[in-house]
Design an enzyme around this catalytic site. Structure first.
Site, PDB file in Angstrom:
ATOM      1  N   LYS A 241     -10.479  13.638 -20.525  1.00 56.93           N
ATOM      2  CA  LYS A 241     -11.091  14.864 -19.969  1.00 56.93           C
ATOM      3  C   LYS A 241     -10.114  16.032 -20.017  1.00 56.93           C
ATOM      4  CE  LYS A 241     -11.081  15.457 -15.302  1.00 56.93           C
ATOM      5  NZ  LYS A 241     -10.533  16.715 -14.781  1.00 56.93           N
ATOM      6  N   ASN A 242      -8.893  15.793 -19.523  1.00 55.47           N
ATOM      7  CA  ASN A 242      -7.962  16.910 -19.366  1.00 55.47           C
ATOM      8  C   ASN A 242      -7.321  17.376 -20.672  1.00 55.47           C
ATOM      9  OD1 ASN A 242      -8.614  17.165 -16.731  1.00 55.47           O
ATOM     10  ND2 ASN A 242      -6.839  16.051 -15.939  1.00 55.47           N
TER      11      ASN A 242
ATOM     12  N   CYS B  59     -11.382  20.874  -8.323  1.00 59.84           N
ATOM     13  CA  CYS B  59     -11.394  19.957  -7.182  1.00 59.84           C
ATOM     14  C   CYS B  59     -10.598  20.543  -6.021  1.00 59.84           C
ATOM     15  CB  CYS B  59     -10.782  18.618  -7.580  1.00 59.84           C
ATOM     16  SG  CYS B  59     -11.930  17.484  -8.345  1.00 59.84           S
TER      17      CYS B  59
ATOM     18  N   ARG C  28      -4.148  25.661  -4.851  1.00 62.53           N
ATOM     19  CA  ARG C  28      -4.159  25.825  -6.296  1.00 62.53           C
ATOM     20  C   ARG C  28      -4.083  27.276  -6.774  1.00 62.53           C
ATOM     21  NH1 ARG C  28      -8.143  21.408  -8.840  1.00 62.53           N
ATOM     22  NH2 ARG C  28      -6.489  21.261 -10.380  1.00 62.53           N
TER      23      ARG C  28
ATOM     24  N   ASP D 269      -2.809  11.885 -10.027  1.00 60.27           N
ATOM     25  CA  ASP D 269      -4.194  11.402 -10.190  1.00 60.27           C
ATOM     26  C   ASP D 269      -4.315   9.893  -9.959  1.00 60.27           C
ATOM     27  OD1 ASP D 269      -5.810  13.770 -12.002  1.00 60.27           O
ATOM     28  OD2 ASP D 269      -3.638  13.810 -11.901  1.00 60.27           O
TER      29      ASP D 269
ATOM     30  N   ARG E 231     -18.396  14.009 -13.073  1.00 61.35           N
ATOM     31  CA  ARG E 231     -17.743  15.190 -13.678  1.00 61.35           C
ATOM     32  C   ARG E 231     -16.572  14.756 -14.562  1.00 61.35           C
ATOM     33  NH1 ARG E 231     -19.213  19.938 -11.922  1.00 61.35           N
ATOM     34  NH2 ARG E 231     -17.475  20.884 -13.006  1.00 61.35           N
TER      35      ARG E 231
HETATM   36  N1  EPU Z   1       0.640  25.692  -8.820  1.00 62.18           N
HETATM   37  C1  EPU Z   1       1.019  26.880  -8.233  1.00 62.18           C
HETATM   38  N2  EPU Z   1       0.943  28.024  -8.984  1.00 62.18           N
HETATM   39  C2  EPU Z   1       0.478  28.000 -10.272  1.00 62.18           C
HETATM   40  C3  EPU Z   1       0.097  26.784 -10.856  1.00 62.18           C
HETATM   41  C4  EPU Z   1       0.189  25.626 -10.097  1.00 62.18           C
HETATM   42  O1  EPU Z   1       1.418  26.921  -7.078  1.00 62.18           O
HETATM   43  O2  EPU Z   1       0.420  29.082 -10.886  1.00 62.18           O
HETATM   44  C5  EPU Z   1       0.745  24.454  -8.025  1.00 62.18           C
HETATM   45  C6  EPU Z   1      -0.604  23.788  -7.797  1.00 62.18           C
HETATM   46  O3  EPU Z   1      -1.282  24.337  -6.706  1.00 62.18           O
HETATM   47  C7  EPU Z   1      -0.209  22.340  -7.611  1.00 62.18           C
HETATM   48  C8  EPU Z   1       1.001  22.194  -8.524  1.00 62.18           C
HETATM   49  O4  EPU Z   1       1.492  23.511  -8.758  1.00 62.18           O
HETATM   50  O5  EPU Z   1       0.151  22.108  -6.282  1.00 62.18           O
HETATM   51  C9  EPU Z   1       0.707  21.548  -9.862  1.00 62.18           C
HETATM   52  O6  EPU Z   1      -0.394  22.208 -10.457  1.00 62.18           O
HETATM   53  P1  EPU Z   1      -0.724  22.141 -11.999  1.00 62.18           P
HETATM   54  O7  EPU Z   1      -0.927  23.537 -12.456  1.00 62.18           O
HETATM   55  O8  EPU Z   1       0.282  21.306 -12.708  1.00 62.18           O
HETATM   56  O9  EPU Z   1      -2.096  21.334 -11.965  1.00 62.18           O
HETATM   57  P2  EPU Z   1      -3.442  21.793 -12.631  1.00 62.18           P
HETATM   58  O10 EPU Z   1      -3.132  22.303 -13.959  1.00 62.18           O
HETATM   59  O11 EPU Z   1      -4.218  22.606 -11.678  1.00 62.18           O
HETATM   60  C10 EPU Z   1      -3.939  19.580 -13.892  1.00 62.18           C
HETATM   61  C11 EPU Z   1      -5.083  18.636 -14.009  1.00 62.18           C
HETATM   62  C12 EPU Z   1      -5.172  17.822 -12.721  1.00 62.18           C
HETATM   63  C13 EPU Z   1      -3.878  17.033 -12.572  1.00 62.18           C
HETATM   64  C14 EPU Z   1      -2.675  18.005 -12.560  1.00 62.18           C
HETATM   65  C15 EPU Z   1      -1.347  17.289 -12.576  1.00 62.18           C
HETATM   66  C16 EPU Z   1      -6.664  19.702 -15.457  1.00 62.18           C
HETATM   67  C17 EPU Z   1      -7.946  20.410 -15.595  1.00 62.18           C
HETATM   68  N3  EPU Z   1      -6.317  19.386 -14.220  1.00 62.18           N
HETATM   69  O12 EPU Z   1      -4.189  20.403 -12.774  1.00 62.18           O
HETATM   70  O13 EPU Z   1      -6.237  16.909 -12.886  1.00 62.18           O
HETATM   71  O14 EPU Z   1      -3.903  16.319 -11.375  1.00 62.18           O
HETATM   72  O15 EPU Z   1      -2.723  18.853 -13.728  1.00 62.18           O
HETATM   73  O16 EPU Z   1      -1.132  16.680 -13.793  1.00 62.18           O
HETATM   74  O17 EPU Z   1      -5.987  19.430 -16.432  1.00 62.18           O
HETATM   75  C18 EPU Z   1      -8.208  15.799 -12.234  1.00 62.18           C
HETATM   76  O18 EPU Z   1      -8.362  15.495 -13.427  1.00 62.18           O
HETATM   77  O19 EPU Z   1      -8.924  15.331 -11.311  1.00 62.18           O
HETATM   78  C19 EPU Z   1      -7.158  16.740 -11.875  1.00 62.18           C
HETATM   79  C20 EPU Z   1      -7.119  17.318 -10.687  1.00 62.18           C
END
Ligand code: EPU
Length: 442
Positions: free
Chosen positions: A23-24, A118, A123, A309, A423
């Site tokens: 998915k990701n 989610c 975030r 995850d 989802r």
């Molecule tokens: N963060 C910030 N500022 C930013 C970006 C991130 O504070 O500008 C914080 C986030 O709030 C979080 C941490 O940094 O506490 C890590 O966030 P990251 O950006 O790495 O996560 P993401 O990109 O929002 C993706 C996956 C998640 C997975 C995480 C960790 C997708 C669509 N989502 O989230 O997957 O858990 O990376 O690898 O790729 C899921 O599939 O259920 C899921 C939540």
């Protein structure tokens, strides 16, 4: 539809499963396809709610994106004319923010509301915004309507940038912006999840010039991207981990096909510590219950660490292990949405705040912005006999974990929020029935 899964638990799940595409990785590869000149075909895309929502959104913007087979998608961004994403569609998926990349390249401006996804923490997207600004993009947040608005004065310029903390989608967004920029970009402290490598491979196959050395990316901007052949997305390692935990928690066994062990190496190593068996065969990994499970602690962290995850389904396994285990979540500030639900089935779990010397450095979220969130760690007291109950899904991974718990529990359980699970997991009920599970969607 009742939007629920009914699960009759209490017996081992056994068999072989074929994983769906990740998915990701799929979500980002579909968005990156909009940067290409001409249509792009991508195979092994999971048929799940998140992908369907994204395809719908691309069509609303004027692009074309559709399944042409069960798992094959064709995307063409040529018709995109709309530069604004409405709140309804943006709020459905966190990746909507990444559409800034194709919209800016195609239209020179874009407005996108604060992203959804989610509910596992606040975030924010400050790291993505910082990167946009480093590339010379004018972007501002309009507090009146909650939209980020960006405009290009000139062609996007390559830049040297260092992420202050790791971000998964932030890194992928940066790659999309930099691959068509004028000149070279060097991006440090990037996220090293395998899904990022999938995106890089996809873009490089279309003519991008992206190279990665440890946590630094060098990207030489190119003028155009053209798909030469159909790209195949890698298997979903989060699905692999989830299915392995279904088997182990129910004292069963599973052969998981088409997964590269390094993508889940830390998970494999941690499973071995519990006393469960793992055997890596040529094209499949065999996870099997062997003897009484031992409590095993985990601390989540970005790749190659124990992924955030995986901690919710891991917690269910630990309810079946002898002794007290801990889970310390360091990536998101609110990812224990399943704890109360597991308690309904008889699990004994307590929260605690671990002592951390430098929380600003350890935690991936903004430690200082944390307000009223539960502590960052839990203690699971095992082994407990779980009984049936009515459960509510708070987020995707929590949802899958409740299905595992319901499969372990005696009697019939109801898991409400099937659409949240759907989802991110393709045909999970069918796959579980293939392993001997008794589950139906109602
Ligand atoms: N963060 C910030 N500022 C930013 C970006 C991130 O504070 O500008 C914080 C986030 O709030 C979080 C941490 O940094 O506490 C890590 O966030 P990251 O950006 O790495 O996560 P993401 O990109 O929002 C993706 C996956 C998640 C997975 C995480 C960790 C997708 C669509 N989502 O989230 O997957 O858990 O990376 O690898 O790729 C899921 O599939 O259920 C899921 C939540």
């Amino acid at each position: 539809m009742e939007d629920a899964y009914i699960v009759r638990g209490g017996h081992p799940l056994k068999g072989e499963v074929q994983l769906s595409g990740a998915k990701n990785a799929s979500l980002k590869i579909i968005i990156a396809s909009l940067l290409f000149d001409g249509p792009v075909a991508v195979a092994n895309i999971p048929h799940i709610g998140d992908i369907e929502d994204l395809l719908r959104l691309i069509n609303i913007l004027g692009g074309e994106a559709r399944f042409i087979g069960r798992n094959e998608v064709v995307i063409d961004g040529g018709g995109i004319r709309q530069d604004t994403i409405d709140l309804l569609h943006a709020s459905k998926t966190r990746v909507s923010f990444m559409l800034f990349a194709p919209l800016l390249y195609r239209l020179g401006q874009a407005s996108i509301p604060n992203p959804g996804g989610c509910r596992i923490g606040s975030r924010p997207i400050d790291r993505q915004i910082a990167f946009m600004k480093a590339m010379g993009i004018k972007v501002a947040y309009d507090e009146e309507d909650g939209y980020y608005k960006a405009k290009l004065a000139n062609r996007i310029k390559g830049a040297a940038f260092q992420f202050d903390q790791v971000t998964h989608t932030g890194t992928e967004f940066a790659i999309m912006l930099a691959c068509l920029a004028c000149g070279e970009s060097t991006i440090g402290n990037i996220c090293q999840e395998p899904e990022v490598d999938d995106l890089i491979d996809f873009l490089n196959a279309g003519g991008a010039k992206i190279s990665k050395k440890n946590d630094v990316l060098s990207i030489q901007g190119v003028d155009r991207l053209i798909a030469k052949e159909k790209y195949r997305v890698s298997s979903d390692r989060n699905e692999a981990v989830t299915l392995a935990l279904f088997a182990l928690a129910t004292k069963g066994e599973v052969y998981i096909k088409s997964i590269e062990p390094p993508a889940i190496q830390t998970f494999i190593d941690t499973v071995k510590k519990t006393g469960a068996g793992v055997a890596i065969n040529q094209d499949k990994i065999h996870f099997f219950y062997d003897k009484a499970l031992q409590a095993t602690d985990v601390v989540t962290s970005p790749h190659p660490g124990f992924m955030t995850d995986w901690q919710a389904p891991w917690a269910v396994l630990m309810t079946q292990a002898d002794g007290v285990s801990t889970i310390h979540e360091t990536v998101f500030e609110n990812r224990f949405g399943y704890v109360e639900e597991l308690a309904k089935l008889g699990a004994h779990i307590d929260y605690f705040e671990p002592s951390v010397t430098d929380p600003e450095k350890l935690y991936q979220f903004h430690w200082s912005d944390r307000q009223g969130d539960p502590p960052q760690a839990i203690k699971i007291f095992g082994k407990t006999n779980l009984h049936n109950g009515v459960l509510y899904v708070s987020d995707l991974r929590a949802g899958a974990s409740l299905l595992i718990a319901a499969s372990v529990a005696s009697g019939e359980s109801v898991v409400r929020g099937a659409s949240v699970i759907d989802r991110g997991y393709e045909a999970i009920d069918k796959k579980l029935r293939g392993l001997g599970g008794i589950i139906k969607k109602v």
